[in-house]
Scaffold this motif. Structure first.
Motif, PDB file in Angstrom:
ATOM      1  N   SER A   5     -10.144  -0.077  -3.282  1.00  0.00           N
ATOM      2  CA  SER A   5      -9.064  -0.231  -4.242  1.00  0.00           C
ATOM      3  C   SER A   5      -9.060   1.014  -5.103  1.00  0.00           C
ATOM      4  O   SER A   5     -10.111   1.536  -5.465  1.00  0.00           O
ATOM      5  CB  SER A   5      -9.256  -1.478  -5.100  1.00  0.00           C
ATOM      6  OG  SER A   5     -10.425  -1.352  -5.865  1.00  0.00           O
ATOM      7  N   PHE A   6      -7.901   1.511  -5.398  1.00  0.00           N
ATOM      8  CA  PHE A   6      -7.747   2.712  -6.189  1.00  0.00           C
ATOM      9  C   PHE A   6      -7.043   2.352  -7.482  1.00  0.00           C
ATOM     10  O   PHE A   6      -5.822   2.229  -7.503  1.00  0.00           O
ATOM     11  CB  PHE A   6      -6.896   3.757  -5.441  1.00  0.00           C
ATOM     12  CG  PHE A   6      -7.587   4.332  -4.256  1.00  0.00           C
ATOM     13  CD1 PHE A   6      -8.281   5.507  -4.357  1.00  0.00           C
ATOM     14  CD2 PHE A   6      -7.555   3.688  -3.046  1.00  0.00           C
ATOM     15  CE1 PHE A   6      -8.922   6.040  -3.268  1.00  0.00           C
ATOM     16  CE2 PHE A   6      -8.189   4.210  -1.945  1.00  0.00           C
ATOM     17  CZ  PHE A   6      -8.879   5.395  -2.059  1.00  0.00           C
ATOM     18  N   PRO A   7      -7.781   2.183  -8.586  1.00  0.00           N
ATOM     19  CA  PRO A   7      -7.124   1.848  -9.836  1.00  0.00           C
ATOM     20  C   PRO A   7      -6.236   2.989 -10.304  1.00  0.00           C
ATOM     21  O   PRO A   7      -6.492   4.153  -9.992  1.00  0.00           O
ATOM     22  CB  PRO A   7      -8.277   1.609 -10.807  1.00  0.00           C
ATOM     23  CG  PRO A   7      -9.464   2.231 -10.185  1.00  0.00           C
ATOM     24  CD  PRO A   7      -9.211   2.286  -8.706  1.00  0.00           C
ATOM     25  N   ALA A   8      -5.183   2.650 -11.027  1.00  0.00           N
ATOM     26  CA  ALA A   8      -4.276   3.659 -11.551  1.00  0.00           C
ATOM     27  C   ALA A   8      -5.027   4.564 -12.512  1.00  0.00           C
ATOM     28  O   ALA A   8      -5.825   4.102 -13.324  1.00  0.00           O
ATOM     29  CB  ALA A   8      -3.101   2.996 -12.255  1.00  0.00           C
ATOM     30  N   LEU A 125       3.998  -1.842   3.309  1.00  0.00           N
ATOM     31  CA  LEU A 125       3.118  -1.933   2.148  1.00  0.00           C
ATOM     32  C   LEU A 125       3.861  -1.579   0.859  1.00  0.00           C
ATOM     33  O   LEU A 125       3.683  -2.229  -0.168  1.00  0.00           O
ATOM     34  CB  LEU A 125       1.905  -1.022   2.327  1.00  0.00           C
ATOM     35  CG  LEU A 125       0.870  -1.500   3.339  1.00  0.00           C
ATOM     36  CD1 LEU A 125      -0.096  -0.382   3.690  1.00  0.00           C
ATOM     37  CD2 LEU A 125       0.126  -2.712   2.789  1.00  0.00           C
ATOM     38  N   ARG A 126       4.725  -0.565   0.929  1.00  0.00           N
ATOM     39  CA  ARG A 126       5.496  -0.191  -0.271  1.00  0.00           C
ATOM     40  C   ARG A 126       6.509  -1.279  -0.628  1.00  0.00           C
ATOM     41  O   ARG A 126       6.749  -1.539  -1.804  1.00  0.00           O
ATOM     42  CB  ARG A 126       6.175   1.149  -0.063  1.00  0.00           C
ATOM     43  CG  ARG A 126       5.157   2.277   0.007  1.00  0.00           C
ATOM     44  CD  ARG A 126       5.776   3.644  -0.127  1.00  0.00           C
ATOM     45  NE  ARG A 126       4.814   4.674   0.194  1.00  0.00           N
ATOM     46  CZ  ARG A 126       3.816   5.062  -0.582  1.00  0.00           C
ATOM     47  NH1 ARG A 126       3.644   4.487  -1.743  1.00  0.00           N
ATOM     48  NH2 ARG A 126       2.980   6.006  -0.211  1.00  0.00           N
ATOM     49  N   ALA A 127       7.089  -1.931   0.372  1.00  0.00           N
ATOM     50  CA  ALA A 127       8.003  -3.051   0.100  1.00  0.00           C
ATOM     51  C   ALA A 127       7.251  -4.200  -0.553  1.00  0.00           C
ATOM     52  O   ALA A 127       7.742  -4.823  -1.506  1.00  0.00           O
ATOM     53  CB  ALA A 127       8.675  -3.513   1.392  1.00  0.00           C
ATOM     54  N   GLN A 128       6.054  -4.495  -0.055  1.00  0.00           N
ATOM     55  CA  GLN A 128       5.230  -5.528  -0.674  1.00  0.00           C
ATOM     56  C   GLN A 128       4.858  -5.152  -2.105  1.00  0.00           C
ATOM     57  O   GLN A 128       4.843  -6.004  -3.000  1.00  0.00           O
ATOM     58  CB  GLN A 128       3.962  -5.768   0.144  1.00  0.00           C
ATOM     59  CG  GLN A 128       4.198  -6.403   1.489  1.00  0.00           C
ATOM     60  CD  GLN A 128       2.933  -6.441   2.332  1.00  0.00           C
ATOM     61  OE1 GLN A 128       1.857  -6.051   1.887  1.00  0.00           O
ATOM     62  NE2 GLN A 128       3.076  -6.903   3.572  1.00  0.00           N
ATOM     63  N   ALA A 129       4.579  -3.872  -2.329  1.00  0.00           N
ATOM     64  CA  ALA A 129       4.257  -3.400  -3.681  1.00  0.00           C
ATOM     65  C   ALA A 129       5.453  -3.588  -4.608  1.00  0.00           C
ATOM     66  O   ALA A 129       5.298  -3.979  -5.768  1.00  0.00           O
ATOM     67  CB  ALA A 129       3.837  -1.939  -3.653  1.00  0.00           C
ATOM     68  N   LEU A 144      -1.457  -1.964  -3.460  1.00  0.00           N
ATOM     69  CA  LEU A 144      -0.634  -1.854  -2.254  1.00  0.00           C
ATOM     70  C   LEU A 144      -0.079  -0.436  -2.087  1.00  0.00           C
ATOM     71  O   LEU A 144      -0.039   0.092  -0.970  1.00  0.00           O
ATOM     72  CB  LEU A 144       0.498  -2.879  -2.282  1.00  0.00           C
ATOM     73  CG  LEU A 144       0.064  -4.327  -2.046  1.00  0.00           C
ATOM     74  CD1 LEU A 144       1.197  -5.284  -2.409  1.00  0.00           C
ATOM     75  CD2 LEU A 144      -0.375  -4.527  -0.607  1.00  0.00           C
ATOM     76  N   ARG A 145       0.347   0.180  -3.182  1.00  0.00           N
ATOM     77  CA  ARG A 145       0.846   1.564  -3.104  1.00  0.00           C
ATOM     78  C   ARG A 145      -0.272   2.513  -2.673  1.00  0.00           C
ATOM     79  O   ARG A 145      -0.054   3.426  -1.877  1.00  0.00           O
ATOM     80  CB  ARG A 145       1.427   1.999  -4.445  1.00  0.00           C
ATOM     81  CG  ARG A 145       2.813   1.485  -4.681  1.00  0.00           C
ATOM     82  CD  ARG A 145       3.450   2.121  -5.930  1.00  0.00           C
ATOM     83  NE  ARG A 145       4.339   1.159  -6.506  1.00  0.00           N
ATOM     84  CZ  ARG A 145       4.064   0.370  -7.542  1.00  0.00           C
ATOM     85  NH1 ARG A 145       2.918   0.475  -8.169  1.00  0.00           N
ATOM     86  NH2 ARG A 145       4.943  -0.493  -7.991  1.00  0.00           N
ATOM     87  N   GLN A 146      -1.460   2.283  -3.216  1.00  0.00           N
ATOM     88  CA  GLN A 146      -2.585   3.144  -2.857  1.00  0.00           C
ATOM     89  C   GLN A 146      -2.976   2.936  -1.394  1.00  0.00           C
ATOM     90  O   GLN A 146      -3.332   3.890  -0.699  1.00  0.00           O
ATOM     91  CB  GLN A 146      -3.755   2.888  -3.791  1.00  0.00           C
ATOM     92  CG  GLN A 146      -3.458   3.405  -5.183  1.00  0.00           C
ATOM     93  CD  GLN A 146      -4.378   2.843  -6.242  1.00  0.00           C
ATOM     94  OE1 GLN A 146      -5.061   1.854  -6.024  1.00  0.00           O
ATOM     95  NE2 GLN A 146      -4.389   3.474  -7.394  1.00  0.00           N
ATOM     96  N   GLU A 152      -0.532   6.574   5.027  1.00  0.00           N
ATOM     97  CA  GLU A 152       0.268   7.786   5.233  1.00  0.00           C
ATOM     98  C   GLU A 152      -0.584   9.037   5.372  1.00  0.00           C
ATOM     99  O   GLU A 152      -0.144  10.028   5.948  1.00  0.00           O
ATOM    100  CB  GLU A 152       1.254   7.968   4.085  1.00  0.00           C
ATOM    101  CG  GLU A 152       2.415   7.019   4.139  1.00  0.00           C
ATOM    102  CD  GLU A 152       3.350   7.173   2.962  1.00  0.00           C
ATOM    103  OE1 GLU A 152       2.909   7.660   1.901  1.00  0.00           O
ATOM    104  OE2 GLU A 152       4.522   6.788   3.106  1.00  0.00           O
ATOM    105  N   ALA A 153      -1.811   8.995   4.861  1.00  0.00           N
ATOM    106  CA  ALA A 153      -2.695  10.156   4.961  1.00  0.00           C
ATOM    107  C   ALA A 153      -3.027  10.490   6.415  1.00  0.00           C
ATOM    108  O   ALA A 153      -3.481  11.587   6.714  1.00  0.00           O
ATOM    109  CB  ALA A 153      -3.981   9.901   4.172  1.00  0.00           C
TER     110      ALA A 153
END
Length: 172
Positions: A5-8, A125-129, A144-146, A152-153
């Motif tokens: 998980s990548f916190p903001a 994933l972006r739609a879910q986000a 989800l964005r992360q 995409e990487a």
């Protein structure tokens, strides 16, 4: 692929842990750039977000070592950071997540079909986000964005796919 998980983050890379690998001027002898994403929301919304270059290198292996050095300098409890290596023409060569003194490199896609699957997964994933944000689930939306960013990487430029895959096999 990854279960991190990548916190903001409010800043892309704290100034107190910036590695000393950056070069101030462009040098054609240093064709690889190690970068961090621009986390400025205004730049992202305007389409002007540019990766933040933290170093230039002569070889992909050297850039990968620079990424590992950066990961080693992160605090043990620091949040994972996405990073990418680009060539002089700004083509994606390799990307990964730095955390806990190591870099988890994303395996590049090898075919156009695989690239389409990755694009569809990232879009989902972006739609879910987006839906999670509509439901006021900001933490879930961020994760989800992360996750989409990690997926995409894998979209390494076709020119570099086989080379990056071989480099990862050698490094393993």
């Amino acid at each position: 692929m990854f279960d991190l998980s990548f916190p903001a983050l409010s800043t892309p890379f704290p100034a107190d842990v910036m590695p000393v690998v950056a070069h101030s001027t462009f040098d054609p002898a240093l064709p690889f750039s190690l970068t961090l994403p621009d986390c400025n929301p205004a730049a992202a919304m305007s389409g002007e977000a540019r990766p933040r270059i933290i170093g230039h290198f002569t070889a992909l292996a050297e850039a990968m070592r620079g990424a590992i050095k950066m990961a080693e300098e992160l605090a043990p409890d620091a949040a994972p950071r996405m990073l990418a290596i680009f060539d002089r023409d700004e083509r994606l060569v390799l990307a990964g997540a730095a955390a806990n003194g190591a870099v988890a490199w994303c395996a590049p896609v090898m075919t156009a079909t695989e690239a389409r699957v990755v694009v569809m997964e990232a879009s989902q994933l972006r739609a879910q986000a987006s839906r999670a944000a509509d439901w006021l689930e900001s933490d879930l939306a961020t994760r989800l964005r992360q996750r989409a960013d990690l997926v995409e990487a894998r979209l390494v430029d076709p020119l570099w796919r086989a080379f990056a895959a071989r480099t990862l096999q050698i490094a393993a």
